[in-house]
Motif scaffolding. Structure first.
Motif, PDB file in Angstrom:
ATOM      1  N   ASN A 171      30.696   5.710  -7.981  1.00 29.75           N
ATOM      2  CA  ASN A 171      31.078   5.066  -9.233  1.00 29.75           C
ATOM      3  C   ASN A 171      30.280   5.673 -10.388  1.00 29.75           C
ATOM      4  O   ASN A 171      29.279   6.380 -10.176  1.00 29.75           O
ATOM      5  CB  ASN A 171      30.835   3.558  -9.141  1.00 29.75           C
ATOM      6  CG  ASN A 171      29.405   3.234  -8.745  1.00 29.75           C
ATOM      7  OD1 ASN A 171      28.500   3.292  -9.558  1.00 29.75           O
ATOM      8  ND2 ASN A 171      29.204   2.897  -7.462  1.00 29.75           N
ATOM      9  N   PRO A 172      30.694   5.436 -11.634  1.00 25.05           N
ATOM     10  CA  PRO A 172      30.064   6.120 -12.779  1.00 25.05           C
ATOM     11  C   PRO A 172      28.550   5.920 -12.871  1.00 25.05           C
ATOM     12  O   PRO A 172      27.816   6.884 -13.107  1.00 25.05           O
ATOM     13  CB  PRO A 172      30.795   5.516 -13.985  1.00 25.05           C
ATOM     14  CG  PRO A 172      32.135   5.137 -13.453  1.00 25.05           C
ATOM     15  CD  PRO A 172      31.892   4.661 -12.056  1.00 25.05           C
ATOM     16  N   PHE A 173      28.080   4.690 -12.711  1.00 28.06           N
ATOM     17  CA  PHE A 173      26.639   4.471 -12.848  1.00 28.06           C
ATOM     18  C   PHE A 173      25.866   5.165 -11.729  1.00 28.06           C
ATOM     19  O   PHE A 173      24.799   5.750 -11.973  1.00 28.06           O
ATOM     20  CB  PHE A 173      26.316   2.977 -12.847  1.00 28.06           C
ATOM     21  CG  PHE A 173      24.843   2.691 -12.960  1.00 28.06           C
ATOM     22  CD1 PHE A 173      24.182   2.867 -14.166  1.00 28.06           C
ATOM     23  CD2 PHE A 173      24.112   2.268 -11.854  1.00 28.06           C
ATOM     24  CE1 PHE A 173      22.813   2.612 -14.278  1.00 28.06           C
ATOM     25  CE2 PHE A 173      22.751   2.021 -11.952  1.00 28.06           C
ATOM     26  CZ  PHE A 173      22.097   2.192 -13.170  1.00 28.06           C
ATOM     27  N   ALA A 174      26.386   5.113 -10.507  1.00 25.24           N
ATOM     28  CA  ALA A 174      25.719   5.777  -9.390  1.00 25.24           C
ATOM     29  C   ALA A 174      25.673   7.286  -9.607  1.00 25.24           C
ATOM     30  O   ALA A 174      24.655   7.940  -9.320  1.00 25.24           O
ATOM     31  CB  ALA A 174      26.420   5.454  -8.079  1.00 25.24           C
ATOM     32  N   LEU A 175      26.751   7.857 -10.118  1.00 23.77           N
ATOM     33  CA  LEU A 175      26.763   9.293 -10.404  1.00 23.77           C
ATOM     34  C   LEU A 175      25.771   9.641 -11.518  1.00 23.77           C
ATOM     35  O   LEU A 175      25.133  10.704 -11.479  1.00 23.77           O
ATOM     36  CB  LEU A 175      28.169   9.739 -10.795  1.00 23.77           C
ATOM     37  CG  LEU A 175      29.210   9.684  -9.661  1.00 23.77           C
ATOM     38  CD1 LEU A 175      30.599  10.015 -10.201  1.00 23.77           C
ATOM     39  CD2 LEU A 175      28.842  10.638  -8.534  1.00 23.77           C
ATOM     40  N   LEU A 176      25.621   8.744 -12.499  1.00 26.81           N
ATOM     41  CA  LEU A 176      24.615   8.943 -13.541  1.00 26.81           C
ATOM     42  C   LEU A 176      23.220   8.983 -12.929  1.00 26.81           C
ATOM     43  O   LEU A 176      22.397   9.849 -13.275  1.00 26.81           O
ATOM     44  CB  LEU A 176      24.714   7.831 -14.589  1.00 26.81           C
ATOM     45  CG  LEU A 176      23.614   7.804 -15.664  1.00 26.81           C
ATOM     46  CD1 LEU A 176      23.622   9.103 -16.473  1.00 26.81           C
ATOM     47  CD2 LEU A 176      23.795   6.595 -16.583  1.00 26.81           C
ATOM     48  N   CYS A 177      22.957   8.056 -11.999  1.00 25.48           N
ATOM     49  CA  CYS A 177      21.660   8.052 -11.319  1.00 25.48           C
ATOM     50  C   CYS A 177      21.480   9.316 -10.475  1.00 25.48           C
ATOM     51  O   CYS A 177      20.365   9.836 -10.356  1.00 25.48           O
ATOM     52  CB  CYS A 177      21.535   6.814 -10.433  1.00 25.48           C
ATOM     53  SG  CYS A 177      21.424   5.264 -11.359  1.00 25.48           S
ATOM     54  N   LEU A 227      21.803  -0.373 -17.608  1.00 24.55           N
ATOM     55  CA  LEU A 227      21.267  -1.523 -16.871  1.00 24.55           C
ATOM     56  C   LEU A 227      21.097  -2.731 -17.782  1.00 24.55           C
ATOM     57  O   LEU A 227      21.275  -3.876 -17.354  1.00 24.55           O
ATOM     58  CB  LEU A 227      19.918  -1.168 -16.240  1.00 24.55           C
ATOM     59  CG  LEU A 227      19.942  -0.346 -14.950  1.00 24.55           C
ATOM     60  CD1 LEU A 227      18.529   0.001 -14.523  1.00 24.55           C
ATOM     61  CD2 LEU A 227      20.655  -1.104 -13.842  1.00 24.55           C
ATOM     62  N   TRP A 228      20.754  -2.487 -19.026  1.00 26.69           N
ATOM     63  CA  TRP A 228      20.519  -3.590 -19.953  1.00 26.69           C
ATOM     64  C   TRP A 228      21.822  -4.221 -20.441  1.00 26.69           C
ATOM     65  O   TRP A 228      21.902  -5.438 -20.607  1.00 26.69           O
ATOM     66  CB  TRP A 228      19.705  -3.081 -21.147  1.00 26.69           C
ATOM     67  CG  TRP A 228      19.456  -4.108 -22.210  1.00 26.69           C
ATOM     68  CD1 TRP A 228      20.135  -4.266 -23.389  1.00 26.69           C
ATOM     69  CD2 TRP A 228      18.466  -5.135 -22.187  1.00 26.69           C
ATOM     70  NE1 TRP A 228      19.628  -5.316 -24.102  1.00 26.69           N
ATOM     71  CE2 TRP A 228      18.605  -5.873 -23.393  1.00 26.69           C
ATOM     72  CE3 TRP A 228      17.477  -5.506 -21.277  1.00 26.69           C
ATOM     73  CZ2 TRP A 228      17.775  -6.953 -23.687  1.00 26.69           C
ATOM     74  CZ3 TRP A 228      16.654  -6.578 -21.581  1.00 26.69           C
ATOM     75  CH2 TRP A 228      16.805  -7.289 -22.776  1.00 26.69           C
ATOM     76  N   THR A 229      22.851  -3.397 -20.649  1.00 21.66           N
ATOM     77  CA  THR A 229      24.050  -3.892 -21.322  1.00 21.66           C
ATOM     78  C   THR A 229      25.273  -4.087 -20.427  1.00 21.66           C
ATOM     79  O   THR A 229      26.146  -4.895 -20.761  1.00 21.66           O
ATOM     80  CB  THR A 229      24.451  -2.935 -22.460  1.00 21.66           C
ATOM     81  OG1 THR A 229      24.717  -1.627 -21.904  1.00 21.66           O
ATOM     82  CG2 THR A 229      23.338  -2.813 -23.482  1.00 21.66           C
ATOM     83  N   GLY A 230      25.356  -3.348 -19.317  1.00 20.76           N
ATOM     84  CA  GLY A 230      26.608  -3.405 -18.568  1.00 20.76           C
ATOM     85  C   GLY A 230      26.494  -3.585 -17.073  1.00 20.76           C
ATOM     86  O   GLY A 230      27.480  -3.974 -16.427  1.00 20.76           O
ATOM     87  N   ILE A 231      25.341  -3.321 -16.488  1.00 25.55           N
ATOM     88  CA  ILE A 231      25.191  -3.411 -15.042  1.00 25.55           C
ATOM     89  C   ILE A 231      24.559  -4.745 -14.681  1.00 25.55           C
ATOM     90  O   ILE A 231      23.523  -5.127 -15.233  1.00 25.55           O
ATOM     91  CB  ILE A 231      24.321  -2.259 -14.495  1.00 25.55           C
ATOM     92  CG1 ILE A 231      24.945  -0.912 -14.867  1.00 25.55           C
ATOM     93  CG2 ILE A 231      24.145  -2.378 -12.988  1.00 25.55           C
ATOM     94  CD1 ILE A 231      26.326  -0.689 -14.286  1.00 25.55           C
ATOM     95  N   GLU A 232      25.179  -5.448 -13.762  1.00 18.09           N
ATOM     96  CA  GLU A 232      24.653  -6.749 -13.349  1.00 18.09           C
ATOM     97  C   GLU A 232      23.476  -6.590 -12.405  1.00 18.09           C
ATOM     98  O   GLU A 232      23.529  -5.845 -11.426  1.00 18.09           O
ATOM     99  CB  GLU A 232      25.747  -7.577 -12.671  1.00 18.09           C
ATOM    100  CG  GLU A 232      26.840  -8.049 -13.616  1.00 18.09           C
ATOM    101  CD  GLU A 232      27.772  -9.040 -12.954  1.00 18.09           C
ATOM    102  OE1 GLU A 232      27.777  -9.104 -11.717  1.00 18.09           O
ATOM    103  OE2 GLU A 232      28.489  -9.756 -13.688  1.00 18.09           O
TER     104      GLU A 232
END
Length: 384
Positions: A171-177, A227-232
């Motif tokens: 997913n997008p956040f995981a790929l960013l990490c 993490l602050w604005t969109g990730i639970e």
């Protein structure tokens, strides 16, 4: 026996949580420059001789560096069995990809110079590049999924069910990490090469290191904003029994956007981790620009340590949250082995970990110094 009675169960759990973080940092810092050096091999080494120089900067130490990965896996297996069961089953294909890459690397080290063929050596060179990139990216992707929560659930009899699919991990956040992790390894590998080489290899490594260090700052900052604005994140809503049985179902928990920043607000000292991640990368940029070789490597190490530790600081007391059954999330207090097991493991760790650190320190001291083209050309030291 007296020491066992004095060492509380809840204290042992925190100690092993901290030790797991230390082992992960040890792996990321030591094996990190191995992975980064491998990933940069064909970029900084244009000729066969230059690539042999690059390989020989890590050739004598890469096996010892992977001890930290083995220790980390063993610690998860013995101290956090439920974490081991969920993560190694849910991330099975990702772990297989890492394992395959880590198997290819030593084969490439050993076989690369056994044959004079240009095609043969090029194939093994690219194996080292791939073997450096894949683990770096996959480890980051795994951390990104851990921060978002993993789709597992627990039955009343503690059976574990994983309801996710492999492609869901991408997913997008995981790929960013994953990109954060890759940029860290490239920065660290470049810092190592600047310290250990000279001439054109060091010049190219400095150039790529600057790009990677700036990428760390940008990508890590973006991950923090996400993490602050969109990730639970997750937080426990019931009372926590710190010395109770290892049953995650005894608590209740919920997901909430921005929850991973709760520890920073409640305990400002934990901000030292992300600050180290950012400041370390900034100092790495400065060190590369001013040709401060040792400062650059230390700064790069501090950045990696801070970024890795910021994950633990954000998530505490969670070690693996569940995205579909938050109350089944694994925490420091309800997913560990028994009191006796943790105590016996701690005694063994207190004996053997200092020996590993002392031996590793001695090896690096003996092998200190730059690897030059003349060393490789003259065949000194049984070079790769």
């Amino acid at each position: 026996m007296i020491l066992y009675e004095l060492m509380d169960y809840d204290t042992l759990r925190v100690i092993w949580w901290a030790l797991l973080g230390a082992l992960l940092v040890g792996f990321a810092v030591t094996d990190g420059f191995d992975l980064g050096t491998g990933a940069l091999l064909t970029a900084v080494g244009r000729t066969d001789l230059e690539r042999r120089v690059v390989i020989n900067t890590v050739g004598p130490v890469w096996e010892g560096n992977q001890v930290w990965l083995i220790l980390g896996g063993g610690a998860i297996f013995a101290a956090w069995p439920q974490l081991y069961a969920v993560s190694f089953s849910g991330f099975y294909f990702a772990m297989f990809a890492i394992l395959l890459a880590l198997i290819i690397r030593p084969v490439a080290f050993k076989f690369r110079s056994k044959h004079e063929s240009r095609r043969w050596r090029s194939a093994w060179d690219w194996s080292l590049v791939i073997g450096g990139i894949i683990p770096a990216v996959v480890f980051g992707v795994a951390m990104g999924n851990v921060l978002q929560g993993v789709p597992f659930r627990l039955a009343p009899d503690m059976r574990i069910f994983y309801d996710g699919a492999f492609l869901d991990l991408l997913n997008p956040f995981a790929l960013l990490c994953g990109l954060v992790s890759l940029a860290m390894m490239l920065m660290h590998g470049a810092a190592w090469l600047v310290l250990k080489t000279d001439d054109d290899v060091a010049v190219r490594a400095r150039r790529y290191g600057l790009v990677a260090a700036v990428a760390v700052l940008v990508l890590y900052g973006l991950a923090g904003v996400a993490l602050w604005t969109g990730i639970e994140g997750y937080r426990v809503t019931s009372s926590i029994v710190t010395d109770g049985p290892s049953n995650p179902l005894f608590k209740t928990a919920v997901s909430q956007t921005g929850a991973w920043f709760g520890n920073y607000l409640a305990h400002p000292w934990t901000m030292a981790a992300p600050v180290s991640g950012l400041v370390g990368a900034m100092l790495a940029v400065l060190g590369l620009c001013l040709r401060w070789e040792r400062v650059t490597l230390v700064a790069s190490s501090a950045s990696i340590a801070g970024i890795v530790l910021s994950v633990g600081a954000s998530m505490f007391p969670f070690i693996l949250p569940s995205s579909i059954q938050p109350s089944a999330s694994l925490t420091v207090w309800d997913a560990s082995s028994s009191h006796l097991t943790l105590f016996i493991m701690l005694i063994g760790t207190c004996i053997f970990l200092p020996l590993i650190v002392a031996y590793t320190t001695w090896v690096y001291r003996v092998l200190w110094g730059k690897v030059t083209a003349s060393d490789i050309r003259d065949g000194r030291g049984h070079a790769y």
